[in-house]
Structures are given as structure tokens and as C-alpha cells.
Design an enzyme around this catalytic site. Structure first.
Site, PDB file in Angstrom:
ATOM      1  N   SER A 161      14.745  33.376  48.225  1.00  0.00           N
ATOM      2  CA  SER A 161      14.996  31.983  47.894  1.00  0.00           C
ATOM      3  C   SER A 161      15.097  31.821  46.367  1.00  0.00           C
ATOM      4  O   SER A 161      15.940  32.450  45.737  1.00  0.00           O
ATOM      5  CB  SER A 161      13.903  31.099  48.511  1.00  0.00           C
ATOM      6  N   GLU A 217      20.839  29.077  57.945  1.00  0.00           N
ATOM      7  CA  GLU A 217      20.055  28.503  56.855  1.00  0.00           C
ATOM      8  C   GLU A 217      20.636  27.170  56.396  1.00  0.00           C
ATOM      9  O   GLU A 217      21.840  26.993  56.333  1.00  0.00           O
ATOM     10  CB  GLU A 217      20.029  29.459  55.664  1.00  0.00           C
ATOM     11  N   HIS A 259      16.049  29.915  57.010  1.00  0.00           N
ATOM     12  CA  HIS A 259      15.714  30.340  55.647  1.00  0.00           C
ATOM     13  C   HIS A 259      14.404  31.117  55.567  1.00  0.00           C
ATOM     14  O   HIS A 259      14.367  32.223  55.022  1.00  0.00           O
ATOM     15  CB  HIS A 259      15.671  29.118  54.730  1.00  0.00           C
TER      16      HIS A 259
END
Length: 276
Positions: A161, A217, A259
Site C-alpha cells: 500500500s 481492490e 487490498h
């Protein structure tokens, strides 16, 4: 106006249980350290139990170490018995320190630029990647490797991320600090101009890069169902990166992964990548 109370996904507030330190791992010795630099960082270290190679162990540095070691299992470690793993976390009981990682993992606007307000998250500070990179490759790395036989030519950096965004910044702006890079679901949406600001100014680097992302995601707080396919901004970034000399990525789309799932979902790819 964004509320500063309950913001972000539920996993961002989850406590780190770090069960691996309770169960142990047959293949590795586990230890922890606190380093009093900047806001304070926690190091989570898995050291192979076997005899090190003559040049020392290869080592994988994992950002968001509290979360990375929360998902890491003895089974994961057993697949790479000769790989040392270091989690670089924050001095918190949670998996993620959202404000601190936003500051540490986002790049400045340009050379010499300092911290600035986060243009996405109200009340947060951004742009501290250069400062954090110096900490990572200085006192944090020194503390992690102290007294241990590490091969300096076989260090890998992993981030997920915002940590994945920092990993790309480190590759482009500071090539040579690590031998390999693994960017997992990098938050390209936060800084789509990164490659134009950084890559063209950096020396070409022919360094192995692994990128993994899910096909389900979406950004935290966004409406609608999960998308059916990998993030277009990330795929465009990878395409743009290929136009710069020496930069080629091996790309893996993790089927059915949202995610947060790509964090641990990347381990079967990233661990052998770092050990190779």
C-alpha cells in the site's frame, strides 16, 4: 470535510497480536527491538538458525512490520530457511500507524522539499520519504543487523500500500540502497506523478522489481462494488516505468484479492524473490 474520528478501513485500527512470537518457528530465531529514533520504531527480526553463507544471510526488510509479522507464520518462514526477515514497524500496539506511515512513505514534491499537508487525508502530514529512507538505511538497518552475518549485496525492500509507494520511490530516487524491491498494491493513486518527478532525475538502475496487486481492490471509503481487474493507475505506472532504461517489473495479479488480502497474499511470491 473528512471526520478525524473513525476514518479508514477496520483493519487500520486492528491490534497486532504477533502470535508468531508466542508459537516460535522451527526455522528461525525471533527477536524484537525498539529503536528510539524519530517517532520510535519497533524491529521484528527472524534470523535463520542454520549456518550462514560465507557472504552472510540475504535479508528482506518489510515495512509496516507490525502488520507484516502479524500475518507471517512459521509455515511462511519454513519456505525460506536461509532468509533473514526484518519488520520495520512503529512503536504502537496496532498493525498500522496511519498518520506516521503517511508521513514516512510519501515522497516530497521535489529535491530538497520538506514535509507538507497531505492532500488526501485532512490533518495528516506527507512528504517525509527522504527523511525516512535515511533512517531506514542508517540507524534502523544498523540496529537490525547488529552482530548478525548479513550479505549487504542481497538486501530486499518490501512494502504494501503506502509502503509499496515508498518502495517504488526508494527504487527510483535512491537506487543501490537495496538489491531488490517488492512493491505490493502500491498506492499509486496518491502520487501518480511520482515517475515523472523522480525516475527521470534518477540514474538508470537495472534492479529486480516485483509488483503484486489484487484484481478486487478499491480505495478505502470509495463507493460501489470492488472492481473487476487490477488498478489502472498501477498498471499504467508499470507501463511507463518500462520506458525508462533498466526498469523492468515482474507483475503478478492476485486473483480475488482485495487490498488488505494482498499483504499476506504476496508472501509466497516475495519471500522466494528475496531469498533468490
Amino acid at each position: 470535510m473528512t471526520s478525524l474520528g473513525k476514518v479508514g478501513p477496520d483493519h487500520a485500527r486492528r491490534q497486532a497480536e504477533l502470535r508468531i512470537f508466542e508459537t516460535g518457528a522451527p526455522s528461525h530465531d525471533l527477536s524484537r527491538k525498539v529503536v528510539a529514533v524519530g517517532p520510535g520504531y519497533r524491529l521484528f527480526i527472524a534470523t535463520p538458525r542454520g549456518r550462514p553463507p560465507a557472504a552472510g544471510w540475504p535479508v528482506l526488510y518489510m515495512l509496516d512490520g507490525n502488520a507484516a509479522f502479524d500475518f507471517l507464520t512459521p509455515g511462511h518462514l519454513a519456505t525460506v530457511p536461509g532468509l533473514m526477515i526484518v519488520g520495520i514497524g512503529y512503536d504502537t500496539e496496532r498493525q498500522f500507524a496511519r498518520e506516521l506511515r503517511t508521513r514516512d512513505f510519501t515522497a516530497p514534491d521535489g529535491p530538497g522539499d520538506g514535509l507538507r499537508p497531505d492532500h488526501v487525508h485532512e490533518g495528516r502530514v506527507a512528504g517525509g520519504a527522504a527523511i525516512f529512507h535515511d533512517r531506514l538505511t542508517g540507524p534502523l538497518r544498523d540496529a537490525a543487523e547488529q552482530g548478525l552475518p548479513v550479505d549487504p549485496a542481497r538486501r530486499t525492500l518490501w512494502g504494501h500500500s503506502f509502503g509499496g509507494l515508498f518502495t517504488l520511490y526508494a527504487l527510483l530516487a535512491r537506487p543501490g540502497a537495496f538489491a531488490r524491491y517488492a512493491a505490493i498494491s502500491p498506492s499509486i493513486w496518491w502520487d501518480e506523478d511520482l515517475i515523472r518527478r523522480v525516475a527521470q532525475a534518477a540514474a538508470p538502475a537495472s534492479l529486480p522489481l516485483l509488483v503484486a496487486l489484487g484484481d478486487r481492490e478499491k480505495r478505502s471509503g470509495s463507493d460501489g462494488p470492488p472492481p473487476d481487474g487490477p488498478a489502472p493507475a498501477t498498471m499504467q505506472f508499470i507501463s511507463d516505468l518500462a520506458s525508462h532504461p533498466g526498469h523492468r517489473a515482474q507483475v503478478h495479479v492476485l486473483q480475488g484479492h482485495i487490498h488488505i488480502q494482498t499483504l499476506a497474499g504476496s508472501f509466497p511470491l516475495a519471500l522466494p524473490f528475496a531469498a533468490g
